[in-house]
Design a protein around this motif. Structure first.
Motif, PDB file in Angstrom:
ATOM      1  N   PRO A   1       0.829  -1.215   0.000  1.00  0.00           N
ATOM      2  CA  PRO A   1       0.000   0.000   0.000  1.00  0.00           C
ATOM      3  C   PRO A   1       0.859   1.258   0.000  1.00  0.00           C
ATOM      4  O   PRO A   1       1.913   1.314   0.641  1.00  0.00           O
ATOM      5  CB  PRO A   1      -0.800  -0.124   1.308  1.00  0.00           C
ATOM      6  CG  PRO A   1      -0.748  -1.580   1.668  1.00  0.00           C
ATOM      7  CD  PRO A   1       0.584  -2.052   1.186  1.00  0.00           C
ATOM      8  N   THR A   2       0.405   2.252  -0.735  1.00  0.00           N
ATOM      9  CA  THR A   2       1.101   3.532  -0.790  1.00  0.00           C
ATOM     10  C   THR A   2       0.080   4.656  -0.710  1.00  0.00           C
ATOM     11  O   THR A   2      -1.109   4.457  -0.971  1.00  0.00           O
ATOM     12  CB  THR A   2       1.902   3.687  -2.094  1.00  0.00           C
ATOM     13  OG1 THR A   2       0.994   3.695  -3.199  1.00  0.00           O
ATOM     14  CG2 THR A   2       2.900   2.565  -2.262  1.00  0.00           C
ATOM     15  N   ALA A   3       0.546   5.829  -0.360  1.00  0.00           N
ATOM     16  CA  ALA A   3      -0.314   7.010  -0.350  1.00  0.00           C
ATOM     17  C   ALA A   3       0.518   8.215  -0.754  1.00  0.00           C
ATOM     18  O   ALA A   3       1.599   8.446  -0.206  1.00  0.00           O
ATOM     19  CB  ALA A   3      -0.914   7.233   1.038  1.00  0.00           C
ATOM     20  N   VAL A   4       0.025   8.965  -1.731  1.00  0.00           N
ATOM     21  CA  VAL A   4       0.666  10.219  -2.103  1.00  0.00           C
ATOM     22  C   VAL A   4       0.303  11.267  -1.060  1.00  0.00           C
ATOM     23  O   VAL A   4      -0.873  11.523  -0.814  1.00  0.00           O
ATOM     24  CB  VAL A   4       0.234  10.673  -3.501  1.00  0.00           C
ATOM     25  CG1 VAL A   4       0.786  12.061  -3.810  1.00  0.00           C
ATOM     26  CG2 VAL A   4       0.709   9.680  -4.556  1.00  0.00           C
ATOM     27  N   GLN A   5       1.305  11.850  -0.427  1.00  0.00           N
ATOM     28  CA  GLN A   5       1.077  12.872   0.585  1.00  0.00           C
ATOM     29  C   GLN A   5       1.155  14.283   0.021  1.00  0.00           C
ATOM     30  O   GLN A   5       0.447  15.183   0.473  1.00  0.00           O
ATOM     31  CB  GLN A   5       2.087  12.713   1.723  1.00  0.00           C
ATOM     32  CG  GLN A   5       1.942  11.415   2.493  1.00  0.00           C
ATOM     33  CD  GLN A   5       2.949  11.328   3.620  1.00  0.00           C
ATOM     34  OE1 GLN A   5       4.108  11.719   3.475  1.00  0.00           O
ATOM     35  NE2 GLN A   5       2.522  10.807   4.749  1.00  0.00           N
ATOM     36  N   GLN A   6       2.047  14.478  -0.955  1.00  0.00           N
ATOM     37  CA  GLN A   6       2.213  15.797  -1.562  1.00  0.00           C
ATOM     38  C   GLN A   6       2.377  15.641  -3.065  1.00  0.00           C
ATOM     39  O   GLN A   6       2.971  14.664  -3.537  1.00  0.00           O
ATOM     40  CB  GLN A   6       3.433  16.520  -0.983  1.00  0.00           C
ATOM     41  CG  GLN A   6       3.314  16.815   0.501  1.00  0.00           C
ATOM     42  CD  GLN A   6       4.595  17.412   1.072  1.00  0.00           C
ATOM     43  OE1 GLN A   6       5.681  17.112   0.594  1.00  0.00           O
ATOM     44  NE2 GLN A   6       4.466  18.267   2.066  1.00  0.00           N
ATOM     45  N   LEU A   7       1.851  16.618  -3.785  1.00  0.00           N
ATOM     46  CA  LEU A   7       1.944  16.630  -5.240  1.00  0.00           C
ATOM     47  C   LEU A   7       2.161  18.058  -5.705  1.00  0.00           C
ATOM     48  O   LEU A   7       1.502  18.973  -5.214  1.00  0.00           O
ATOM     49  CB  LEU A   7       0.669  16.059  -5.859  1.00  0.00           C
ATOM     50  CG  LEU A   7       0.492  16.042  -7.382  1.00  0.00           C
ATOM     51  CD1 LEU A   7      -0.507  14.968  -7.761  1.00  0.00           C
ATOM     52  CD2 LEU A   7      -0.008  17.395  -7.928  1.00  0.00           C
ATOM     53  N   THR A   8       3.090  18.252  -6.614  1.00  0.00           N
ATOM     54  CA  THR A   8       3.256  19.566  -7.237  1.00  0.00           C
ATOM     55  C   THR A   8       3.336  19.383  -8.747  1.00  0.00           C
ATOM     56  O   THR A   8       3.802  18.353  -9.241  1.00  0.00           O
ATOM     57  CB  THR A   8       4.524  20.304  -6.765  1.00  0.00           C
ATOM     58  OG1 THR A   8       5.677  19.646  -7.296  1.00  0.00           O
ATOM     59  CG2 THR A   8       4.597  20.348  -5.254  1.00  0.00           C
ATOM     60  N   LEU A   9       2.868  20.396  -9.461  1.00  0.00           N
ATOM     61  CA  LEU A   9       3.063  20.429 -10.911  1.00  0.00           C
ATOM     62  C   LEU A   9       3.190  21.869 -11.359  1.00  0.00           C
ATOM     63  O   LEU A   9       2.639  22.779 -10.738  1.00  0.00           O
ATOM     64  CB  LEU A   9       1.930  19.724 -11.660  1.00  0.00           C
ATOM     65  CG  LEU A   9       0.542  20.370 -11.741  1.00  0.00           C
ATOM     66  CD1 LEU A   9       0.434  21.373 -12.891  1.00  0.00           C
ATOM     67  CD2 LEU A   9      -0.515  19.303 -11.895  1.00  0.00           C
ATOM     68  N   ALA A  10       3.917  22.046 -12.437  1.00  0.00           N
ATOM     69  CA  ALA A  10       4.065  23.367 -13.049  1.00  0.00           C
ATOM     70  C   ALA A  10       4.198  23.176 -14.545  1.00  0.00           C
ATOM     71  O   ALA A  10       5.119  22.479 -15.008  1.00  0.00           O
ATOM     72  CB  ALA A  10       5.285  24.102 -12.494  1.00  0.00           C
ATOM     73  N   VAL A  11       3.283  23.769 -15.304  1.00  0.00           N
ATOM     74  CA  VAL A  11       3.331  23.717 -16.753  1.00  0.00           C
ATOM     75  C   VAL A  11       4.211  24.864 -17.240  1.00  0.00           C
ATOM     76  O   VAL A  11       3.893  26.036 -17.021  1.00  0.00           O
ATOM     77  CB  VAL A  11       1.923  23.809 -17.363  1.00  0.00           C
ATOM     78  CG1 VAL A  11       2.003  23.900 -18.889  1.00  0.00           C
ATOM     79  CG2 VAL A  11       1.083  22.602 -16.948  1.00  0.00           C
ATOM     80  N   HIS A  12       5.323  24.531 -17.880  1.00  0.00           N
ATOM     81  CA  HIS A  12       6.252  25.548 -18.360  1.00  0.00           C
ATOM     82  C   HIS A  12       5.885  26.063 -19.752  1.00  0.00           C
ATOM     83  O   HIS A  12       6.144  27.230 -20.071  1.00  0.00           O
ATOM     84  CB  HIS A  12       7.678  24.978 -18.399  1.00  0.00           C
ATOM     85  CG  HIS A  12       8.186  24.547 -17.065  1.00  0.00           C
ATOM     86  ND1 HIS A  12       8.114  25.343 -15.930  1.00  0.00           N
ATOM     87  CD2 HIS A  12       8.777  23.389 -16.666  1.00  0.00           C
ATOM     88  CE1 HIS A  12       8.646  24.699 -14.905  1.00  0.00           C
ATOM     89  NE2 HIS A  12       9.054  23.517 -15.328  1.00  0.00           N
ATOM     90  N   GLU A  13       5.316  25.179 -20.578  1.00  0.00           N
ATOM     91  CA  GLU A  13       4.985  25.542 -21.954  1.00  0.00           C
ATOM     92  C   GLU A  13       3.546  25.120 -22.257  1.00  0.00           C
ATOM     93  O   GLU A  13       3.306  24.054 -22.839  1.00  0.00           O
ATOM     94  CB  GLU A  13       5.956  24.869 -22.931  1.00  0.00           C
ATOM     95  CG  GLU A  13       7.371  25.379 -22.862  1.00  0.00           C
ATOM     96  CD  GLU A  13       7.489  26.814 -23.388  1.00  0.00           C
ATOM     97  OE1 GLU A  13       6.558  27.279 -24.076  1.00  0.00           O
ATOM     98  OE2 GLU A  13       8.523  27.461 -23.105  1.00  0.00           O
ATOM     99  N   PRO A  14       2.567  25.948 -21.879  1.00  0.00           N
ATOM    100  CA  PRO A  14       1.171  25.568 -22.120  1.00  0.00           C
ATOM    101  C   PRO A  14       0.863  25.270 -23.576  1.00  0.00           C
ATOM    102  O   PRO A  14       0.075  24.367 -23.883  1.00  0.00           O
ATOM    103  CB  PRO A  14       0.397  26.793 -21.626  1.00  0.00           C
ATOM    104  CG  PRO A  14       1.306  27.465 -20.648  1.00  0.00           C
ATOM    105  CD  PRO A  14       2.685  27.235 -21.171  1.00  0.00           C
TER     106      PRO A  14
END
Length: 297
Positions: free
Chosen positions: A76-89
């Protein structure tokens, strides 16, 4: 890739097509998403959906931890934090017939039972997007104890919703969708608070059995709530992309307990930043910020 490799059941929901090591704790994963995918190609905007890269990144993470890091399948796993940034839409522009194809380059750091995975998504030679996950691994016994405890805190809160899920949804055009079944929030019962509508028969969000609401649905609820709120600032929701997110997931969200997404949006026409949170049984179980940006035709 075979669906079981990335914890999927349907081949249509598999976006990872190949993989290879690129160095110590570094890996390259090829990604392809069909132009007519019923969820991830359902944007009203003439673009591929950057949010599908989150799911592709999750699949890459599953593959890497099992194929290269020796984590046993079924852990079992759980994502605790997530980040994303689109540099070139503009790299996500779509013509309606060409699949989204690219390469995810990732590095993984493990500290005890914490895995940090950081990477970039390249479309051709363009670094289009950056992502990161922090995830925790659980022994089976610990996972069961955590889930039993969390469910006990919400005992007596479960309800049978009246009517089919689609009867409780807002119009898809309000949140940049074409198809009603891909809407996951209902009309606001209170200002800026939108109930989650969880349809466990949805072929993408629930491609496999979950004992909780999957993070992909929660992220979509946050985005849709932010879009609905951002429309009041003048954002053209039919032309807006998710271009940034910083999200924390503190607890699992139960499938059968009412939950809502709370949002506060501010900005100006063309770009909005929204604070978002998921509440269930009077507990804030997930929170963060999302940024929405118009992509001009």
């Amino acid at each position: 890739m075979p669906p079981q490799t990335v914890n999927r059941k349907s081949a249509r929901e598999v976006f990872v097509t190949d993989h290879a090591p690129a160095g110590p704790d570094e890996f390259v994963i090829a990604v392809r998403v069909a132009h007519d995918h019923p969820l991830w190609s359902d944007q009203r905007a003439q673009t591929h959906d950057p949010a599908v890269v989150i799911e592709a990144f999750r699949q890459a993470f599953v593959l890497v931890r099992h194929e290269y890091l020796g984590v046993p399948r079924g852990t079992p796993t759980a994502v605790q934090q997530l980040t994303l940034a689109v540099h070139e839409p503009h790299a996500f522009r779509a013509d309606g017939t060409t699949p989204l194809q690219g390469v995810i380059k990732v590095g993984v750091t493990r500290t005890d039972d914490i895995l940090d995975i950081v990477g970039d998504f390249l479309i051709g030679s363009v670094p289009a997007m950056a992502l990161s996950f922090r995830s925790v691994l659980f022994p089976q016994d610990s996972y069961r104890e955590i889930r039993d405890y969390q469910r006990s805190r919400r005992a007596g809160r479960t309800v049978d919703m009246d009517g089919p899920p689609e009867a409780r949804l807002i119009g898809p055009e309000l949140v940049g969708r074409r198809t009603r079944s891909n809407v996951v929030i209902g009309p606001a019962a209170q200002p800026n608070r939108f109930p989650l509508v969880v349809d466990r028969s949805h072929p993408s969000f629930f491609d496999r059995d979950y004992d909780h609401v999957p993070a992909t649905l929660l992220i979509e609820a946050m985005r849709q709530s932010a879009l609905l709120s951002a429309a009041e600032t003048g954002l053209r929701t039919g032309e807006a992309l998710l271009t940034r997110a910083e999200l924390d997931f503190g607890m699992y969200v139960e499938n059968d307990v009412p939950a809502s997404c709370v949002v506060s949006a501010n900005g100006h026409p063309g770009r909005v930043i929204a604070s978002v949170g998921i509440d269930q049984a009077d507990v804030r179980v997930a929170s963060g910020i999302v940024e929405l940006t118009e992509i001009n035709p």
